[in-house]
Design an enzyme around this catalytic site. Structure first.
Site, short mmCIF file in Angstrom:
data_model
loop_
_atom_site.label_atom_id
_atom_site.label_comp_id
_atom_site.label_asym_id
_atom_site.label_seq_id
_atom_site.Cartn_x
_atom_site.Cartn_y
_atom_site.Cartn_z
N ASN A 1 0.81 -1.22 0.00
CA ASN A 1 0.00 0.00 0.00
C ASN A 1 0.84 1.27 0.00
O ASN A 1 0.38 2.32 0.45
CB ASN A 1 -0.96 0.01 1.20
CG ASN A 1 -1.88 -1.20 1.20
OD1 ASN A 1 -2.43 -1.56 0.17
ND2 ASN A 1 -2.02 -1.84 2.35
N ARG A 2 2.07 1.15 -0.49
CA ARG A 2 3.00 2.29 -0.56
C ARG A 2 3.34 2.87 0.82
O ARG A 2 3.84 3.99 0.92
CB ARG A 2 2.43 3.39 -1.47
CG ARG A 2 2.24 2.94 -2.93
CD ARG A 2 3.58 2.50 -3.53
NE ARG A 2 3.51 2.21 -4.95
CZ ARG A 2 3.34 0.99 -5.46
NH1 ARG A 2 3.17 -0.05 -4.65
NH2 ARG A 2 3.31 0.79 -6.76
N LEU A 3 3.07 2.13 1.89
CA LEU A 3 3.46 2.57 3.23
C LEU A 3 4.84 2.00 3.53
O LEU A 3 5.04 1.17 4.42
CB LEU A 3 2.44 2.13 4.27
CG LEU A 3 1.06 2.79 4.14
CD1 LEU A 3 0.12 2.28 5.23
CD2 LEU A 3 1.19 4.33 4.24
#
Length: 213
Positions: A191-193
């Protein structure tokens, strides 16, 4: 025009948690580098990008090979009269970047640079294959040349000249040590975290903190 909006990748191979990593960034680099060097598909784990700032204020980035590292810093070799050499001599700073997509990792290193001792450059130069030694002598790196034949003819002449003798290291070729003052480790996450842990040198101690992705 090609639309690349659909090019997406899910990052989920690992994580970067403060309680599980080294307090010293050089030791953390060593762990990641060793893992990268043993990972199938990563042929040159020691390949790194070096960015320097040129006289017009624009950064220039190129790939070189890391040749050794210690607690003091990261060592590579180049022509001191090249574009990178001239930029380093002017600013004494550079940014090193390692990217290992097979592990979904990258490392960004901001550093002060200085030349290593001449005897160390001599030792590495003479450990290289003779063809590589001659290549360093032949190439006026970053300067304009008339054509490819210019280099090949010059190489042939030097091959004859040094056929039975040692090639002397050019005075304008040698090593730099990049002494880091900031090192960021990036680990891809879902999630691009992504995980971003940064070490900053304060006096003689490294301070660790987490950055938002």
């Amino acid at each position: 025009m090609e639309n690349l909006h659909h090019k997406r990748k899910v990052y989920e191979k690992s994580q970067l948690i403060e309680s599980e990593i080294k307090q010293n960034p050089i030791e953390q680099f060593r762990d990641w580098y060793l893992e990268a060097s043993e990972t199938p598909g990563i042929s040159e784990a020691n390949a790194m990008a070096i960015s320097t700032v040129e006289e017009d204020g624009c950064p220039r980035t190129r790939m070189v090979l890391l040749k050794s590292y210690t607690y003091e810093g990261f060592i590579f070799y180049t022509n001191y009269d090249s574009k990178k050499g001239k930029s380093i001599e002017r600013t004494h700073k550079a940014c090193l970047h390692f990217f290992w997509p097979g592990l979904e990792r990258q490392i960004i290193i901001k550093a002060e640079l200085e030349r290593i001792a001449g005897n160390l450059s001599d030792g590495y130069f003479h450990s290289r294959p003779k063809g590589s030694q001659l290549g360093a002598v032949v190439s006026p790196q970053s300067q304009e040349i008339p054509n490819r034949e210019f280099l090949e003819e010059k190489l042939k002449d030097l091959e004859k000249k040094y056929e039975n003798t040692e090639v002397p290291r050019p005075e304008n070729w040698g090593g730099y040590i990049a002494k880091p003052y900031e090192i960021e480790f990036w680990q891809g996450r879902p999630n691009r975290l992504h995980d971003r842990i940064i070490y900053q040198l304060e006096d003689l101690d490294w301070k660790m903190s987490r950055l938002a992705p």
